[in-house]
Write an enzyme that holds these catalytic residues in place. Sequence first.
Site, PDB file in Angstrom:
ATOM      1  N   HIS A 191      -2.178  -7.875  -5.446  1.00 34.28           N
ATOM      2  CA  HIS A 191      -3.062  -6.933  -6.333  1.00 34.28           C
ATOM      3  C   HIS A 191      -4.068  -6.665  -5.113  1.00 34.28           C
ATOM      4  CE1 HIS A 191      -6.286  -5.945  -8.846  1.00 34.28           C
ATOM      5  NE2 HIS A 191      -5.734  -6.720  -9.988  1.00 34.28           N
ATOM      6  N   GLU A 297      -1.025  -1.856  -5.972  1.00 32.19           N
ATOM      7  CA  GLU A 297      -0.450  -3.189  -6.064  1.00 32.19           C
ATOM      8  C   GLU A 297       1.184  -3.035  -6.233  1.00 32.19           C
ATOM      9  OE1 GLU A 297      -2.509  -4.816  -9.478  1.00 32.19           O
ATOM     10  OE2 GLU A 297      -4.120  -3.384  -9.026  1.00 32.19           O
TER      11      GLU A 297
END
Length: 323
Positions: A191, A297
């Site tokens: 992330h 991500e």
Amino acid sequence: MVDRPNKPTAIPVGSSTAVPAPQVDISSDNSSVTATLPSGDSVTVLLFGATVTSWKSAGGKKENLWLSEKAILDGSKPVRGGIPLVFPVFGPPPSDHATSSLPQHGFARNSRWEFLGKSTSESAGKGSAGDDSVTLDFGLGSSNLSDSAKQAWPFNFGLVYSVTLVKDVLTTNMTVRNEGTKPFECQVLFHSYLKVDDIANTTVSGLDSIEYVDKVNGASTQTETNKAVTLTGETDRVYKALKPEAKVVVKENGKPLYEVGRDNLDDVVVWNPWAEKAGGMGDFAPKDGYKQMICIESGAVSGWQKLDGGDSFEGAQIIKSVL
């Protein structure tokens, strides 16, 4: 699980008589590990969540990751910013799945990892004076989890997370192993909050003609028609089935800023909370900080990786910081 026979001793690591080598330091409170190359490039990993909280390139002058001014770093909640880890489920767990009792994004970002050690090499630059690459390894297994996490996801597993720093490049690699006899399904994602000067001048290329799930638009399935994707409001998209060689390029004012590559990870999430959502997050600061970040991500999240006993899955993200 992920044990090594010789745990790392207190560092810094290096030789006073040899050519310059990467320096690896453990913080005085044993909460984070920082590696610095002779070039000045550096990376810092918080043991809580094995979260990368800083990655500096250009001789240490350019910070590439956005970290909230109110990020909680004491282990009481996941870190807002940097590179939190998603495992074994992405997003809110589906109600009809074995991960249904887990928190959003799973437990990897909520657990304290072990620092397994470091390694260095000169493979990234022939003929350079000293080591020009350093890898930090971190481990998490069933025995490290809280009792509540074990109850919510009762599988035996081992994770090894490797963070490799080369001049202007950061590679994050996750290996998942089923250490038990019962099969399980999982998802993995990095992330990554990338820092930009102004989201209004930022574009993302490399996603043209890719199908994506638009979570802001009722989880509808769309196909990207823009060669350069711009963000003008809350964005939460899962681009699926990218070709392995495809690079996602973040540009600012038309100039490349980051190139994001993947190894054995087919999906790319593009996320920015924008003003309203950022305003509702207590740990998001400054409130207009969404203008200085974009999440790109890499992961395996549009489906599930099924691992039988003894099976492993490995995937990596490679981010190049372009000057």
